[in-house]
Design a protein around this motif. Sequence first.
Motif, short mmCIF file in Angstrom:
data_model
loop_
_atom_site.label_atom_id
_atom_site.label_comp_id
_atom_site.label_asym_id
_atom_site.label_seq_id
_atom_site.Cartn_x
_atom_site.Cartn_y
_atom_site.Cartn_z
N GLY A 2 81.84 75.48 60.50
CA GLY A 2 82.25 76.88 60.66
C GLY A 2 81.11 77.76 61.13
N MET A 3 79.93 77.57 60.53
CA MET A 3 78.75 78.33 60.92
C MET A 3 78.42 78.06 62.39
N THR A 4 78.51 76.79 62.79
CA THR A 4 78.23 76.41 64.17
C THR A 4 79.22 77.07 65.13
N VAL A 46 72.53 83.01 63.94
CA VAL A 46 72.78 82.07 62.84
C VAL A 46 72.95 82.85 61.54
N GLU A 47 72.05 83.81 61.30
CA GLU A 47 72.16 84.64 60.10
C GLU A 47 73.47 85.42 60.10
N GLN A 48 73.85 85.95 61.26
CA GLN A 48 75.12 86.67 61.36
C GLN A 48 76.28 85.75 61.02
N ALA A 49 76.25 84.54 61.55
CA ALA A 49 77.34 83.59 61.29
C ALA A 49 77.45 83.27 59.81
N ILE A 50 76.32 83.02 59.16
CA ILE A 50 76.32 82.69 57.73
C ILE A 50 76.84 83.87 56.92
N LEU A 51 76.35 85.07 57.20
CA LEU A 51 76.78 86.24 56.44
C LEU A 51 78.26 86.54 56.66
N LEU A 52 78.72 86.46 57.88
CA LEU A 52 80.13 86.74 58.17
C LEU A 52 81.04 85.74 57.47
N MET A 53 80.68 84.49 57.55
CA MET A 53 81.47 83.43 56.92
C MET A 53 81.50 83.63 55.40
N ALA A 54 80.34 83.89 54.80
CA ALA A 54 80.27 84.08 53.35
C ALA A 54 81.01 85.34 52.91
N CYS A 55 80.91 86.40 53.69
CA CYS A 55 81.62 87.64 53.36
C CYS A 55 83.12 87.40 53.37
N CYS A 56 83.59 86.63 54.34
CA CYS A 56 85.01 86.29 54.41
C CYS A 56 85.42 85.48 53.18
N GLU A 57 84.58 84.51 52.82
CA GLU A 57 84.89 83.69 51.64
C GLU A 57 84.95 84.54 50.38
N VAL A 83 79.67 80.38 46.78
CA VAL A 83 79.59 80.90 48.15
C VAL A 83 78.14 81.27 48.49
N ILE A 84 77.48 81.96 47.57
CA ILE A 84 76.09 82.36 47.80
C ILE A 84 75.18 81.14 47.91
N ASP A 85 75.37 80.17 47.03
CA ASP A 85 74.54 78.96 47.06
C ASP A 85 74.73 78.21 48.38
N GLU A 86 75.95 78.11 48.84
CA GLU A 86 76.21 77.43 50.12
C GLU A 86 75.56 78.18 51.28
N ALA A 87 75.64 79.51 51.26
CA ALA A 87 75.03 80.31 52.32
C ALA A 87 73.52 80.14 52.33
N ILE A 88 72.91 80.12 51.14
CA ILE A 88 71.46 79.92 51.02
C ILE A 88 71.08 78.54 51.55
N THR A 89 71.86 77.54 51.21
CA THR A 89 71.60 76.17 51.68
C THR A 89 71.62 76.12 53.21
N LEU A 90 72.61 76.75 53.82
CA LEU A 90 72.69 76.77 55.29
C LEU A 90 71.50 77.54 55.88
N ALA A 91 71.15 78.66 55.26
CA ALA A 91 70.03 79.46 55.76
C ALA A 91 68.71 78.68 55.68
N LYS A 92 68.51 77.97 54.59
CA LYS A 92 67.28 77.18 54.45
C LYS A 92 67.21 76.08 55.49
N LYS A 93 68.36 75.55 55.88
CA LYS A 93 68.39 74.46 56.85
C LYS A 93 68.27 74.95 58.30
N TYR A 94 68.89 76.09 58.60
CA TYR A 94 69.00 76.51 60.00
C TYR A 94 68.24 77.77 60.39
N CYS A 95 67.75 78.54 59.44
CA CYS A 95 67.12 79.83 59.75
C CYS A 95 65.61 79.80 59.51
#
Length: 142
Positions: free
Chosen positions: A28-30, A93-104, A115-127
Amino acid sequence: YDKIGKMNGGIIMQAKKGMNRHQLREVGMTCLYQSFLLNGNIRQIVFENSESNEIDPFLYTITIDAMKYKDIYIQKINAVINKDWSFDRLGYVEQAILLMACCELDLETAQKAIVIDEAITLAKKYCDDDAYKLINGVLDRL
């Protein structure tokens, strides 16, 4: 999931049947990232990143629904983000993560902590190294 190529140094993933929610969030982030980067149609991008015409309902929610309510979510994010920043100043990438998490969070697909933990995990991997701190702070205040 299958890694099917690279785009701007990032990995493009294809949704497969039986993926867990973490994997679907990554896809989804991609998809959201591609939509922002290419100014593309999110539906078309999600279909292109799915192995069949049947899109997982969760993936649909975190991509197509996220873009459907994008303006509302951006307003919510801008209301809690550091006053020196705005959603538009963030990387795609940050926009995608925030938008997706906000929707969730809005549609209550999972508990806020998850939701926050998943967003942090994605950010640590891709940002960038410290982006996860911003994402954590914003989502915690939503």
